[in-house]
Design a protein around this motif. Sequence first.
Motif, short mmCIF file in Angstrom:
data_model
loop_
_atom_site.label_atom_id
_atom_site.label_comp_id
_atom_site.label_asym_id
_atom_site.label_seq_id
_atom_site.Cartn_x
_atom_site.Cartn_y
_atom_site.Cartn_z
N GLN C 59 0.83 -1.21 0.00
CA GLN C 59 0.00 0.00 0.00
C GLN C 59 0.86 1.26 0.00
OE1 GLN C 59 -3.42 0.38 -0.14
NE2 GLN C 59 -3.48 -1.79 -0.61
N ILE C 60 1.96 1.20 0.74
CA ILE C 60 2.85 2.37 0.77
C ILE C 60 3.43 2.62 -0.62
CG2 ILE C 60 5.08 3.19 1.62
CD1 ILE C 60 4.39 2.02 4.33
N GLN C 62 2.28 1.74 -3.45
CA GLN C 62 1.24 2.17 -4.38
C GLN C 62 0.67 3.54 -4.04
OE1 GLN C 62 -1.63 -1.04 -4.66
NE2 GLN C 62 -0.34 -2.09 -6.17
N GLY C 63 1.02 4.06 -2.88
CA GLY C 63 0.52 5.38 -2.49
C GLY C 63 1.51 6.49 -2.73
N ILE C 64 2.63 6.18 -3.37
CA ILE C 64 3.66 7.17 -3.66
C ILE C 64 3.87 7.21 -5.17
CG2 ILE C 64 6.09 7.79 -3.29
CD1 ILE C 64 6.00 6.13 -0.73
N PHE C 101 2.81 -3.83 -7.82
CA PHE C 101 1.61 -4.02 -8.63
C PHE C 101 1.45 -5.47 -9.06
CE2 PHE C 101 1.64 0.54 -8.73
CZ PHE C 101 0.31 0.87 -8.80
#
Lengths: 227, 242, 218
Positions: C59-60, C62-64, C101
């Motif tokens: 999640q980290i 994919q959040g950057i 991903f």
Amino acid sequence: MKYKFDFGALAEYWPQFVDGALLTLEMTVLSTVSGLVVGTLVAIGRRSENKLLSRLCGAYVETVRNTPFLIQLFFIYFGLASAGLRLPVVVASVIAMVFNVAAYTAEIVRAGMDATPRGQLEAADSLGMSLPQIYWHIILRPALERVYPALTGQYILMMLSTSVTSQISAEELTGIANNIQSNTFRSFETFIVVAGIYLLLTLILKAGFWGLGLALFTRRRRLGTSL
Amino acid sequence: MSAVIELKDVHKSFGQVEVLKGVSLAVERGEAIAVIGRSGSGKSTALRCVNRLETIQSGEINVCGHPVHDPKLDVRKLRLDVGIVFQSYNLFPHLTVEENIMLAPVTVKKLRKAEARALAAQALARVGLAEKAQSYPEQLSGGQQQRVAIARSLAMQPQVMLFDEVTSALDPELTGEVLRVMEDLAKGGMTMLVVTHEMGFARKVADRIVYMHQGRVWEVGDGSMLANPQTPELRAFMAHDL
Amino acid sequence: MLAQPFTLAHVGYMLNGVLWTLALSALAFVFGGIAGFGVMLLRISRFRAVRIASLVVVQIVQGIPLLVILFAVYFGLGIFGFQVAPIIAAGVAMMIYSAAFLAEIWRGCVEAVPRTQFEAAECLALTRWEALRKVILPQAFRLAIPPTVGFMVQVVKSTSLASVVGFVELTRAAQIINNSTFQSFLVFGIAGAFYFAICWPLSAWSRTLERKLHVGRH
Ligand SMILES: Nc1ncnc2c1ncn2[C@@H]1O[C@H](COP(=O)(O)OP(=O)(O)OP(=O)(O)O)[C@@H](O)[C@H]1O
Ligand SMILES: [Mg+2]
């Protein structure tokens, strides 16, 4: 390793980080709203019986989806500039973002519309609803509800790609970071901080979209199911 | 003679819901037991506890000398001795019938391919499907798939076989072919625990019938028990069933 | 500043960039795939803590934005004292991004295989790893091909960001030419066409595979 982390040097720049984050958010909101409208129109165009319109919309979607955003941005910004039209970077950026995200929106919304059960169309037709009425009530609204998670996921990805506009010197979060790191020489720390801010923005957007979804789609909330 | 499967006061809950409320049962070697009862009475759960697909809260289960209730049990060793067949066949769709059967002997027992192939042929002959070795599961009827599933279990040469409503998903005309295979197995001396809705099978093949009701073993007897139920619950169940 | 005319030599220069784009894409895909496979295994671990920890990491990432990951890697590796080659920085960043991903795509495929398949394998005394290897992964693999090919498009497009650390792939080549010719529509149009020529066949292939898969599963 001799390296000593120094986040303190960045402290005085916090107002700039905030400005950058705000600009990122503004650009995101603007392109989300415009991208949704344009993308939906393109999706409708793509489903049109008019072959030419449908092909045109299809070609646009394929072109955007198979080329990098950075190239699209350069094409629009530098291209228009070379033709004598110098747009402010933020304007050019938002245009490029809408151009980009509308294509993804169109693809997602189209899939949602294609999933409309045939029976509902026939029922609506036999009730004597007009084409725009059918489109809005029977096809579009349920479609948007169906694809809401995919759509919002796409808009979060778009928020992340606003960072690319720093390459034409837009002073959004990444652009700001570039300025700050060249002033402080604390490059690594700067990008760690900026990464954290992006993460925060991602979380805020996720929460926002979730809340918006609850507010918009009361039926789903009541049923507790996806359609 | 000692029991091969023994349940002693087994309690099992899913969250707040107690599904097995003190089940006790002993199955001798070579016995075929039919387990009947209403939907939700805990038949499947009891069966799944026997080969540790579910863990129990209290009580004891011993199967072929394996203490199934023991958290430190080597589950693989247990599964070597216990075969199970499900309602939904659960064949591996990417493998041929033969490969389905050979997979465990080759992987687990480290048999050579040729040995495993011979074993598969033998197991397939037993369920009457020798000619389907090279087919894929989707090319077979439900009844044939279920027989392959039985053959796949048999090829591991288990001491005990568990069956959970293996004919419930089948059309009536396909049910017979599967039941015949199971009947042959029972006659051959296989120890079997069979959850079923087929009263005819229970009456004819089973050495004993276990009626489960609300998470308990309510009544146990031979084939005649179905004709004269001792408890009102079984009487009601039989009345419904007919 | 005098604009140079745009010549065939420029197209040749861009073609050279195409090669580097392909090379970086392959690098990112292969290493990202290897790492992604590992992360996928963590995501389906039987230990809750491992599952959660790997979820958080994914999640980290994919959040950057990839661009920020790229800068962080570039400058981060830099502080170890050695000057990193742009292709290394870009390759590492792209690997991290692809791994996150691909791990999620593949986890979805593994979880799309019915749980009962796993149960059946375990009942035949296969270990968890054996069941995964012989029963689950082969089935998940079939499901995974279309979205994985689709993600390759994503990888190729993302390599354009490597231009920002000075790696001369297609986008950087186009930028350099643009700076001397000022024929922006033409230059970036051609670059876009090159990208399209790489990506569109992949997209089309992915769609075809997807259709076949659906036909195969009725
Ligand atoms: N994994 C589970 N989680 C929660 N509850 C469960 C689970 N499995 C079974 N139950 C509950 O336990 C009870 C007994 O289920 P079980 O499947 O053992 O019944 P059964 O006798 O096999 O019924 P049927 O004839 O329908 O197969 C049911 O009320 C069921 O809802
Ligand atoms: Mg059951």
